[in-house]
Design a protein around this motif. Structure first.
Motif, PDB file in Angstrom:
ATOM      1  N   LEU A 184      29.440  77.973 115.229  1.00  0.00           N
ATOM      2  CA  LEU A 184      30.222  78.252 114.016  1.00  0.00           C
ATOM      3  C   LEU A 184      31.635  78.713 114.348  1.00  0.00           C
ATOM      4  CD1 LEU A 184      27.656  80.069 111.720  1.00  0.00           C
ATOM      5  CD2 LEU A 184      28.740  77.875 111.304  1.00  0.00           C
ATOM      6  N   GLU A 185      31.763  79.560 115.360  1.00  0.00           N
ATOM      7  CA  GLU A 185      33.083  80.085 115.703  1.00  0.00           C
ATOM      8  C   GLU A 185      34.019  78.990 116.202  1.00  0.00           C
ATOM      9  OE1 GLU A 185      31.976  83.358 118.218  1.00  0.00           O
ATOM     10  OE2 GLU A 185      31.735  84.692 116.496  1.00  0.00           O
ATOM     11  N   GLY A 186      33.467  77.893 116.657  1.00  0.00           N
ATOM     12  CA  GLY A 186      34.292  76.757 117.056  1.00  0.00           C
ATOM     13  C   GLY A 186      34.989  76.093 115.876  1.00  0.00           C
ATOM     14  N   TYR A 187      34.461  76.317 114.672  1.00  0.00           N
ATOM     15  CA  TYR A 187      35.044  75.720 113.462  1.00  0.00           C
ATOM     16  C   TYR A 187      35.882  76.711 112.669  1.00  0.00           C
ATOM     17  CZ  TYR A 187      31.984  71.835 114.440  1.00  0.00           C
ATOM     18  OH  TYR A 187      31.372  70.778 115.059  1.00  0.00           O
ATOM     19  N   MET A 188      35.902  77.957 113.106  1.00  0.00           N
ATOM     20  CA  MET A 188      36.666  78.982 112.407  1.00  0.00           C
ATOM     21  C   MET A 188      38.123  78.946 112.870  1.00  0.00           C
ATOM     22  SD  MET A 188      34.618  80.628 110.400  1.00  0.00           S
ATOM     23  CE  MET A 188      35.507  82.114 110.060  1.00  0.00           C
ATOM     24  N   PRO A 189      39.045  79.425 111.999  1.00  0.00           N
ATOM     25  CA  PRO A 189      40.438  79.512 112.431  1.00  0.00           C
ATOM     26  C   PRO A 189      40.570  80.503 113.591  1.00  0.00           C
ATOM     27  CG  PRO A 189      40.208  80.024 110.084  1.00  0.00           C
ATOM     28  CD  PRO A 189      38.845  79.869 110.642  1.00  0.00           C
ATOM     29  N   GLN A 190      41.624  80.347 114.361  1.00  0.00           N
ATOM     30  CA  GLN A 190      41.875  81.254 115.485  1.00  0.00           C
ATOM     31  C   GLN A 190      41.958  82.688 114.964  1.00  0.00           C
ATOM     32  OE1 GLN A 190      42.098  80.443 118.764  1.00  0.00           O
ATOM     33  NE2 GLN A 190      42.218  82.621 119.165  1.00  0.00           N
ATOM     34  N   GLN A 191      41.185  83.587 115.566  1.00  0.00           N
ATOM     35  CA  GLN A 191      41.156  84.976 115.134  1.00  0.00           C
ATOM     36  C   GLN A 191      42.377  85.729 115.651  1.00  0.00           C
ATOM     37  OE1 GLN A 191      38.378  86.436 113.137  1.00  0.00           O
ATOM     38  NE2 GLN A 191      38.488  84.239 112.796  1.00  0.00           N
ATOM     39  N   LEU A 192      42.861  86.660 114.839  1.00  0.00           N
ATOM     40  CA  LEU A 192      43.988  87.499 115.230  1.00  0.00           C
ATOM     41  C   LEU A 192      43.498  88.554 116.216  1.00  0.00           C
ATOM     42  CD1 LEU A 192      45.524  88.126 111.689  1.00  0.00           C
ATOM     43  CD2 LEU A 192      46.409  86.602 113.439  1.00  0.00           C
ATOM     44  N   THR A 193      44.387  88.955 117.127  1.00  0.00           N
ATOM     45  CA  THR A 193      44.026  90.029 118.049  1.00  0.00           C
ATOM     46  C   THR A 193      44.118  91.354 117.303  1.00  0.00           C
ATOM     47  OG1 THR A 193      46.299  90.396 118.774  1.00  0.00           O
ATOM     48  CG2 THR A 193      45.001  88.747 120.006  1.00  0.00           C
ATOM     49  N   GLU A 194      43.548  92.389 117.907  1.00  0.00           N
ATOM     50  CA  GLU A 194      43.586  93.709 117.274  1.00  0.00           C
ATOM     51  C   GLU A 194      45.031  94.184 117.100  1.00  0.00           C
ATOM     52  OE1 GLU A 194      41.744  98.180 117.900  1.00  0.00           O
ATOM     53  OE2 GLU A 194      40.765  96.473 118.868  1.00  0.00           O
ATOM     54  N   GLU A 195      45.894  93.875 118.061  1.00  0.00           N
ATOM     55  CA  GLU A 195      47.301  94.278 117.981  1.00  0.00           C
ATOM     56  C   GLU A 195      48.000  93.581 116.814  1.00  0.00           C
ATOM     57  OE1 GLU A 195      45.971  93.096 121.008  1.00  0.00           O
ATOM     58  OE2 GLU A 195      45.567  95.143 121.662  1.00  0.00           O
ATOM     59  N   GLU A 196      47.702  92.284 116.625  1.00  0.00           N
ATOM     60  CA  GLU A 196      48.306  91.542 115.515  1.00  0.00           C
ATOM     61  C   GLU A 196      47.837  92.089 114.172  1.00  0.00           C
ATOM     62  OE1 GLU A 196      48.868  87.089 117.462  1.00  0.00           O
ATOM     63  OE2 GLU A 196      46.855  87.713 116.825  1.00  0.00           O
ATOM     64  N   VAL A 197      46.555  92.412 114.091  1.00  0.00           N
ATOM     65  CA  VAL A 197      46.020  92.982 112.845  1.00  0.00           C
ATOM     66  C   VAL A 197      46.658  94.338 112.588  1.00  0.00           C
ATOM     67  CG1 VAL A 197      43.947  93.830 111.684  1.00  0.00           C
ATOM     68  CG2 VAL A 197      43.826  91.744 113.044  1.00  0.00           C
ATOM     69  N   GLU A 198      46.817  95.132 113.641  1.00  0.00           N
ATOM     70  CA  GLU A 198      47.425  96.453 113.488  1.00  0.00           C
ATOM     71  C   GLU A 198      48.868  96.337 113.004  1.00  0.00           C
ATOM     72  OE1 GLU A 198      47.212 100.735 115.696  1.00  0.00           O
ATOM     73  OE2 GLU A 198      46.645  98.947 116.824  1.00  0.00           O
ATOM     74  N   ALA A 199      49.605  95.343 113.494  1.00  0.00           N
ATOM     75  CA  ALA A 199      50.983  95.131 113.042  1.00  0.00           C
ATOM     76  C   ALA A 199      51.007  94.772 111.554  1.00  0.00           C
ATOM     77  CB  ALA A 199      51.645  94.036 113.869  1.00  0.00           C
ATOM     78  N   ILE A 200      50.067  93.931 111.124  1.00  0.00           N
ATOM     79  CA  ILE A 200      49.986  93.544 109.707  1.00  0.00           C
ATOM     80  C   ILE A 200      49.625  94.761 108.855  1.00  0.00           C
ATOM     81  CG2 ILE A 200      48.688  92.156 108.030  1.00  0.00           C
ATOM     82  CD1 ILE A 200      48.470  89.991 110.240  1.00  0.00           C
ATOM     83  N   VAL A 201      48.717  95.604 109.362  1.00  0.00           N
ATOM     84  CA  VAL A 201      48.317  96.817 108.638  1.00  0.00           C
ATOM     85  C   VAL A 201      49.518  97.735 108.455  1.00  0.00           C
ATOM     86  CG1 VAL A 201      46.981  98.961 108.837  1.00  0.00           C
ATOM     87  CG2 VAL A 201      45.882  96.763 109.293  1.00  0.00           C
ATOM     88  N   LYS A 202      50.267  97.980 109.528  1.00  0.00           N
ATOM     89  CA  LYS A 202      51.449  98.861 109.445  1.00  0.00           C
ATOM     90  C   LYS A 202      52.466  98.308 108.455  1.00  0.00           C
ATOM     91  CE  LYS A 202      51.170 100.688 114.157  1.00  0.00           C
ATOM     92  NZ  LYS A 202      51.778 100.640 115.498  1.00  0.00           N
TER      93      LYS A 202
END
Length: 138
Positions: free
Chosen positions: A76-94
């Motif tokens: 299933l994960e092969g068909y999912m979009p590329q996941q964001l890294t924790e750092e990228e998610v943290e930047a979006i959160v900030k």
């Protein structure tokens, strides 16, 4: 699906068929073609179900069933979009906390509703929630 059939990959084929069925059921339910976001939502639901089952099987010491769920997850994960890294998610959160002028945990709902459309299908909701909580408590 055809490639899995040709290569006689039975496990992969069964996962693809289950996902295809889920997508068709959602399409019938909505009465129209699915958008890309709706398709990703269905895939996320399937991944989440597999992760929950995996957790339950591991707690029950059913390694045979747990390994099946792990192989399904990898397909299933092969068909999912590329996941964001924790750092990228943290930047979006900030960035979102700044945009919404949130200052306390009382603003959590406002921040989460602003973030989730940005990271839909690209980040785990639990991780996003954890990071929002961390930054709002500071």
């Amino acid at each position: 699906m055809k490639t899995a059939m040709r290569n006689k990959e039975k496990d992969k084929l069964s996962v693809i068929r289950l996902v295809k069925s889920s997508l068709q059921n959602e399409q019938i339910k909505l009465g129209r073609e699915l958008t890309e976001d709706e398709s990703i939502t269905v895939l996320n639901r399937e991944v989440k179900q597999r992760k929950e089952s995996l957790h339950e099987f591991k707690q029950a010491n059913r390694e045979d069933l747990a390994s099946k769920q792990e192989s399904d997850l990898s397909v299933l994960e092969g068909y999912m979009p590329q996941q964001l890294t924790e750092e990228e998610v943290e930047a979006i959160v900030k960035e979102t906390i700044t945009e919404t002028s949130a200052s306390s945990k009382a603003d959590m709902g406002k921040v989460m509703s602003a973030i989730m459309p940005k990271v839909k299908g690209k980040a785990d909701g639990g991780l996003v929630n954890q990071l929002v909580m961390k930054h709002l408590s500071n």
